[in-house]
Design an enzyme around this catalytic site. Structure first.
Site, PDB file in Angstrom:
ATOM      1  CB  ALA A 134      -1.024  -0.098   1.118  1.00  0.00           C
ATOM      2  CB  THR A 135       4.244   2.174   1.523  1.00  0.00           C
ATOM      3  OG1 THR A 135       4.002   1.933   2.516  1.00  0.00           O
ATOM      4  CG2 THR A 135       5.219   3.374   1.422  1.00  0.00           C
ATOM      5  CG  ASN A 187      -3.497   3.594  10.233  1.00  0.00           C
ATOM      6  OD1 ASN A 187      -4.017   4.646   9.628  1.00  0.00           O
ATOM      7  ND2 ASN A 187      -2.306   3.560  10.883  1.00  0.00           N
ATOM      8  CD  GLN A 204      -5.408  -1.181   8.816  1.00  0.00           C
ATOM      9  OE1 GLN A 204      -6.069  -1.982   9.102  1.00  0.00           O
ATOM     10  NE2 GLN A 204      -4.249  -1.124   9.031  1.00  0.00           N
ATOM     11  CB  SER A 262      -1.462  -3.600   1.841  1.00  0.00           C
ATOM     12  OG  SER A 262      -0.274  -4.574   2.161  1.00  0.00           O
ATOM     13  CG  HIS A 290       1.491  -6.754   5.174  1.00  0.00           C
ATOM     14  ND1 HIS A 290       1.405  -6.310   6.508  1.00  0.00           N
ATOM     15  CD2 HIS A 290       1.617  -5.614   4.535  1.00  0.00           C
ATOM     16  CE1 HIS A 290       1.673  -4.851   6.625  1.00  0.00           C
ATOM     17  NE2 HIS A 290       1.741  -4.672   5.339  1.00  0.00           N
ATOM     18  CB  CYS A 297       9.484   3.800  19.064  1.00  0.00           C
ATOM     19  SG  CYS A 297       8.584   3.010  20.625  1.00  0.00           S
TER      20      CYS A 297
END
Ligand code: PMP
Length: 412
Positions: A75-76, A161, A189, A209, A211, A336
């Site tokens: 998807a990116t 998402n 999603q 996507s 995955h 992060c």
């Protein structure tokens, strides 16, 4: 029956590949290994046939024609190709100039939309990043207000998402068609979980996507409408001219076969799976919000994906909560980035405060989760929060009825 630990409740991040998908892929590594671009021998033809079948499977899941499916690495890449490809193709002024055209997107899109949009801004396009309301739902009216005479493209994700909210995508698509604006949706999603029909839903470009739908990682697709309107894109990867020139590069045949198989299974099992996951999600949410005080579910309560919940817990510290529940794989409301913990920009975008954003959990259920796992997680999360709150003096004050936001702390 016991529960196997750790439990995987992070299906919005990625899913386990369905064993049926793996089985479908296997022959395409060692037996049918031709290059689908090899038009002059049977190895190539066999590979091409497999890719064609997968293209049909993907197209059927979203109501498209097989010629409208471009295979990508995920998807990116699909989002990058959609945004940059459309903006550069339909630019109203050449590269190097200002005000080359206007794009509308939203501030809580995935980075795979936000960053290409920011790149286009640097290239001279004007971009509106719509601010979401507190419930997170982007409406047709919000987009309508942002449209300009020079708007080229609107990109609004189908479902978020992090919070699972569902935007008014068919309505926004209809608006774009009325105004002659191209409409892209990042449906990563959504597709495979919810019924999708690009014709009925007025979509011009759609990213998906493998995955996220129990297929392999590193493969995805972009739907590119061919009629009314025919959408053209400027390619990003140039080379051998595969995928009608939209995306050069030898095709990832096993991955594509896997994506096709994953789509086929979703098509067959979507309705029953959705009902099962919705019941589990609701039980999880009702139990957690019923047994604990000072918790909030983030995002619109009805307009959201059935298998996902995002809950903030007052008076607990985010990292401690993650540590205390580490036998359950979930996402936290902190990302992060390099060395620091940043609160989620999605939750912040909805107006959730930093503390509550940090102490939030995204729980996303999937095909391989069981009711026993849900029951285990309810107890584990409730216990962890109770224990952390026992250590919290602020929670004590709150219990005594003191509004801690009004406390004048003594400065020393
Ligand atoms: N868009 C959305 C909404 C996503 O959730 C994700 C995955 N986190 C992506 C795009 C990127 O997908 P991929 O991993 O296939 O590049």
């Amino acid at each position: 029956m016991g529960v196997n630990l750790p439990i995987y409740f992070d299906n919005a991040a990625t899913t386990k590949c369905d064993p049926r998908v793996v089985e479908a892929m296997l022959p395409y590594f060692t037996e049918v290994y031709g290059n689908p671009g090899s038009r002059n021998h049977s190895f190539g033809w066999a590979a091409e046939e497999a890719v064609d079948r997968a293209r049909q499977q993907v197209a059927r899941l979203i109501g498209a024609d097989r010629k409208e499916i471009i295979f990508t690495s995920g998807a990116t890449e699909s989002n990058n190709l959609a945004l940059k490809g459309a903006a550069r193709m339909y630019a109203k002024k050449p590269a190097g100039q200002e005000h080359r055209g206007h794009i509308v997107t939203c501030a809580i899109e995935h980075k795979a939309v936000l960053d290409p949009a920011k790149r286009l801004q640097k290239e001279g396009f004007d971009v509106t990043f719509l601010e979401p309301p507190a419930d997170g739902v982007i409406t047709r009216a919000m987009v309508e207000e942002a449209l300009r005479d020079d708007t080229i493209l609107v990109s609004i994700m189908w479902a978020n998402n992090e919070i699972g909210t569902i935007n008014e995508v068919p309505e926004i698509g209809a608006l774009c068609h009325e105004r002659g604006v191209i409409f892209h949706t990042d449906a990563t999603q959504w597709v495979g979980k919810m019924p999708t029909d690009v014709v009925r839903d007025n979509i011009d470009l759609l990213s998906m996507s493998g995955h996220k739908i129990y297929g392999p990682k590193g493969v995805g697709a972009l739907y590119v409408r061919r009629r009314r309107p025919r959408v053209r894109l400027q390619a990003i990867a140039e080379g051998g001219g595969q995928e009608r020139g939209f995306r050069s590069g030898t095709l990832n045949v096993p991955g594509i076969v896997g994506l096709g198989a994953a789509c086929e299974i979703c098509m067959q099992e979507m309705d029953s799976e959705r009902e099962r996951l919705l019941a589990m999600r609701n039980r999880l949410e009702e139990q957690i919000t019923g047994r604990l005080d000072t918790v909030q579910v983030n995002g619109h309560r009805e307009r959201r994906l059935p298998h996902l919940t995002n809950i903030s817990f007052g008076f607990v510290e985010g990292e401690s909560l993650m540590m205390a529940t580490k036998e359950i794989a979930m996402s936290s409301g902190s990302a992060c980035t390099s060395a620091s913990l940043e609160p989620s920009y999605v939750l912040k975008g909805l107006g959730v405060g930093d503390d509550l954003a940090h102490s939030s959990l995204r729980i996303s259920l999937g095909r391989f989760n069981t009711g026993e796992e849900v029951d285990y997680a309810i107890d584990a999360i409730v216990r962890a929060v109770e224990k952390l709150r026992e250590l919290s003096p602020l929670y004590d004050l709150h219990k005594e009825g003191i509004d801690i936001t009004k406390i004048q702390w003594q400065a020393h």
